[in-house]
Scaffold this active site. Structure first.
Site, PDB file in Angstrom:
ATOM      1  CG  HIS A 160      -9.666  -6.477   0.889  1.00 25.31           C
ATOM      2  ND1 HIS A 160     -10.253  -7.255   1.246  1.00 25.31           N
ATOM      3  CD2 HIS A 160      -8.067  -5.700   1.310  1.00 25.31           C
ATOM      4  CE1 HIS A 160      -8.885  -7.394   1.902  1.00 25.31           C
ATOM      5  NE2 HIS A 160      -8.014  -6.972   1.568  1.00 25.31           N
ATOM      6  CG  ASN A 195      -0.529  -6.616  -1.304  1.00 21.27           C
ATOM      7  OD1 ASN A 195      -0.709  -7.752  -1.948  1.00 21.27           O
ATOM      8  ND2 ASN A 195      -0.862  -7.056  -0.165  1.00 21.27           N
ATOM      9  CG  ASP A 211     -12.174  -9.355   1.529  1.00 16.94           C
ATOM     10  OD1 ASP A 211     -12.466  -8.722   0.912  1.00 16.94           O
ATOM     11  OD2 ASP A 211     -11.964  -9.522   2.904  1.00 16.94           O
ATOM     12  CD  GLU A 257      -4.111  -8.141   1.200  1.00 19.94           C
ATOM     13  OE1 GLU A 257      -5.504  -7.473   1.681  1.00 19.94           O
ATOM     14  OE2 GLU A 257      -3.007  -7.760   1.336  1.00 19.94           O
ATOM     15  CD  GLU A 284      -2.514  -1.427   2.528  1.00 18.05           C
ATOM     16  OE1 GLU A 284      -2.314  -0.775   3.432  1.00 18.05           O
ATOM     17  OE2 GLU A 284      -3.081  -2.320   2.960  1.00 18.05           O
TER      18      GLU A 284
HETATM   19  O1  G3I Z   1      -3.672  -7.713  18.876  1.00 18.18           O
HETATM   20  C1  G3I Z   1      -5.132  -7.224  19.963  1.00 18.18           C
HETATM   21  C2  G3I Z   1      -5.634  -8.524  20.593  1.00 18.18           C
HETATM   22  O2  G3I Z   1      -4.877  -8.584  21.743  1.00 18.18           O
HETATM   23  C3  G3I Z   1      -6.751  -7.533  21.095  1.00 18.18           C
HETATM   24  O3  G3I Z   1      -7.415  -8.471  21.585  1.00 18.18           O
HETATM   25  C4  G3I Z   1      -7.617  -7.504  19.928  1.00 18.18           C
HETATM   26  C5  G3I Z   1      -8.993  -7.361  20.246  1.00 18.18           C
HETATM   27  O4  G3I Z   1      -9.603  -6.046  19.020  1.00 18.18           O
HETATM   28  O5  G3I Z   1      -7.168  -6.605  18.579  1.00 18.18           O
HETATM   29  C6  G3I Z   1      -5.860  -7.347  18.297  1.00 18.18           C
HETATM   30  O6  G3I Z   1      -5.679  -6.750  17.387  1.00 18.18           O
HETATM   31  C7  G3I Z   1      -6.790  -6.608  16.025  1.00 18.18           C
HETATM   32  C8  G3I Z   1      -5.138  -6.826  15.334  1.00 18.18           C
HETATM   33  O7  G3I Z   1      -5.994  -7.052  13.670  1.00 18.18           O
HETATM   34  C9  G3I Z   1      -4.894  -8.533  15.278  1.00 18.18           C
HETATM   35  O8  G3I Z   1      -6.357  -9.520  15.726  1.00 18.18           O
HETATM   36  C10 G3I Z   1      -6.730  -4.616  15.519  1.00 18.18           C
HETATM   37  O9  G3I Z   1      -7.117  -4.957  16.487  1.00 18.18           O
HETATM   38  C11 G3I Z   1      -6.855  -5.070  14.273  1.00 18.18           C
HETATM   39  O10 G3I Z   1      -7.639  -3.578  14.323  1.00 18.18           O
HETATM   40  C12 G3I Z   1      -6.018  -5.643  13.589  1.00 18.18           C
HETATM   41  O11 G3I Z   1      -7.159  -5.598  12.263  1.00 18.18           O
HETATM   42  C13 G3I Z   1      -6.163  -6.326  11.051  1.00 18.18           C
HETATM   43  C14 G3I Z   1      -5.759  -5.156  10.537  1.00 18.18           C
HETATM   44  O12 G3I Z   1      -5.455  -6.171   8.901  1.00 18.18           O
HETATM   45  C15 G3I Z   1      -4.956  -4.293  10.999  1.00 18.18           C
HETATM   46  O13 G3I Z   1      -4.495  -3.129   9.460  1.00 18.18           O
HETATM   47  C16 G3I Z   1      -7.515  -7.406  10.636  1.00 18.18           C
HETATM   48  O14 G3I Z   1      -7.028  -8.297  11.782  1.00 18.18           O
HETATM   49  C17 G3I Z   1      -6.477  -7.368   8.613  1.00 18.18           C
HETATM   50  O15 G3I Z   1      -7.548  -8.813   7.886  1.00 18.18           O
HETATM   51  C18 G3I Z   1      -6.147  -6.542   8.223  1.00 18.18           C
HETATM   52  O16 G3I Z   1      -5.063  -7.390   6.934  1.00 18.18           O
HETATM   53  C19 G3I Z   1      -4.838  -6.310   6.191  1.00 18.18           C
HETATM   54  C20 G3I Z   1      -3.423  -6.219   5.357  1.00 18.18           C
HETATM   55  O17 G3I Z   1      -2.805  -6.655   5.885  1.00 18.18           O
HETATM   56  C21 G3I Z   1      -3.551  -5.293   4.443  1.00 18.18           C
HETATM   57  N1  G3I Z   1      -4.582  -5.237   3.510  1.00 18.18           N
HETATM   58  C22 G3I Z   1      -5.741  -4.531   4.201  1.00 18.18           C
HETATM   59  C23 G3I Z   1      -5.861  -5.679   5.191  1.00 18.18           C
HETATM   60  C24 G3I Z   1      -7.352  -5.226   6.095  1.00 18.18           C
HETATM   61  O18 G3I Z   1      -7.838  -4.618   6.524  1.00 18.18           O
END
Ligand code: G3I
Length: 346
Positions: free
Chosen positions: A235, A199, A266, A264, A158
């Protein structure tokens, strides 16, 4: 004896009837075998460990995996110099046992950076020269750790804005635009066999982003920088038109000699779910697969989570969800069946 030999000869000489029309695939792994496209999923490591039905389905259906979060910088080095590889190792070990190839995600991004890094840059305790060393060490350490075990790395993620300008990240602001070439060179040095990707999202249709990304690739190639592929995150949402020009965009990158991957995929929708929405969603998934099949350089299609039980969508888009191929109970949705029905163009 003689008639038997003649009969045998006739049978052997007869053309093979069904070879040109293989049976419909029974699952995504078979679809992958029949089409030659690797089919992957992002993996939630907690679910992989704790939920046997999630694990079984993942390993039955997919021959490629990406860590949804476990290889991001904040996951692997939450404190400076303290590495936490357990989750990433779990994925890589599981992939080896289950004959899955791995996409590493991601080395250089502006999100999910550890707080020690962003705070240090913000308060000036990490200066630009040190930041460059930190980035080089991060890439080198992580790529070396999984050398030979990662098929492809999302090296930079990105890096372009929607309007086609370079994204203003701490990397661009403190290291200048050369950080991208550096990142690819460092990654290549650490694992010369891994395929190195740029990517991005909305690259399926957004013209300014497409043009800038093409220019970045050309410039890197002109400088002899090892870049091997482009990842289209994919996405999508059924409230928007399907990106109908996607295959042509893929071809423009393929023409530069790059491998193409959908990294990715969906397809979200406004809730509640209806049969009509699921039917529309199914066409988006099958069109994405068909687009990939129509471009020889497109070698991988990875979904960003395969079940609605674990999907980033509801947490990020209020009132939206149901974006995956399988529902919360791991029952296949029409989109899954539509993928199995996709035919390789002849
Ligand atoms: O690690 C904490 C955990 O300790 C806590 O209990 C929990 C409560 O909500 O949060 C956890 O962190 C989260 C993390 O995912 C791991 O699950 C964050 O809040 C959450 O913001 C984070 O979101 C991820 C996101 O990237 C962050 O930028 C998504 O799971 C993940 O699917 C998403 O993936 C991205 C790709 O890397 C890049 N392209 C876009 C894609 C979708 O946004």
């Amino acid at each position: 004896m003689k008639p038997l030999i003649i009969a045998l000869a006739l049978v052997l000489a007869a053309p093979l009837p069904a070879a040109a029309h293989p049976r419909p695939p029974r699952d995504l792994r078979q679809l992958s075998q029949q089409t030659g496209i690797k089919i992957g999923s992002a993996v939630d490591i907690a679910a992989l460990r704790a939920e046997s039905d999630y694990r079984k389905t993942l390993n039955r259906e997919f021959n490629h995996v990406t860590a949804e979060n476990a290889m991001k910088w904040e996951s692997v080095e939450p404190e400076r110099g303290v590495y936490t590889w357990a989750d990433a190792d779990t994925l890589v070990d599981s992939a080896r046992r289950n004959r899955q190839q791995v996409r590493g995600h991601t080395l250089v991004w502006h999100n999910q950076l550890p707080a020690w890094l962003t705070a240090g840059v913000a308060d000036g305790s990490i200066d630009d020269a040190e930041l460059r060393d930190i980035l080089r060490d991060h890439i080198t350490t992580q790529v070396r750790r999984y050398k030979g075990k990662i098929r492809a790395w999302d090296v930079v993620n990105e890096v372009v804005e929607e309007d086609g300008t370079m994204r203003q990240t701490i990397w661009l602001q403190h290291l200048g635009p050369g950080y991208i070439a550096d990142a690819f060179r460092w990654a290549h040095r650490a694992d010369p066999h891994a395929k190195l990707f740029i990517n991005d999202y909305n690259l399926e249709w957004n013209a300014p982003k497409i043009e800038t990304t093409l220019s970045i690739v050309k410039e890197l190639q002109a400088q002899g920088v090892p870049i091997h592929g482009v990842g289209f995150q994919g996405h999508l949402g059924i409230q928007y038109d399907y990106p109908g020009d996607w295959a042509n965009v893929m071809r423009r990158f393929a023409d530069l000699g790059l491998e193409v991957a959908i990294t990715e995929l969906d397809v979200r929708m406004e809730l509640p779910v209806t049969p009509e929405k699921l039917a529309t969603q199914a066409t988006y998934y099958s069109r994405a697969m068909t687009d990939c099949l129509s471009v020889r350089a497109c070698r991988e299609m990875t979904v960003w989570g395969y079940t609605d039980r674990h999907s980033w969508v509801p947490g990020w888009f209020e009132g939206q969800g149901a974006a995956c191929l399988l529902d919360e109970n791991l029952a296949p949705k029409p989109a899954y069946e539509a993928l199995l029905a996709v035919k390789r163009p002849r």
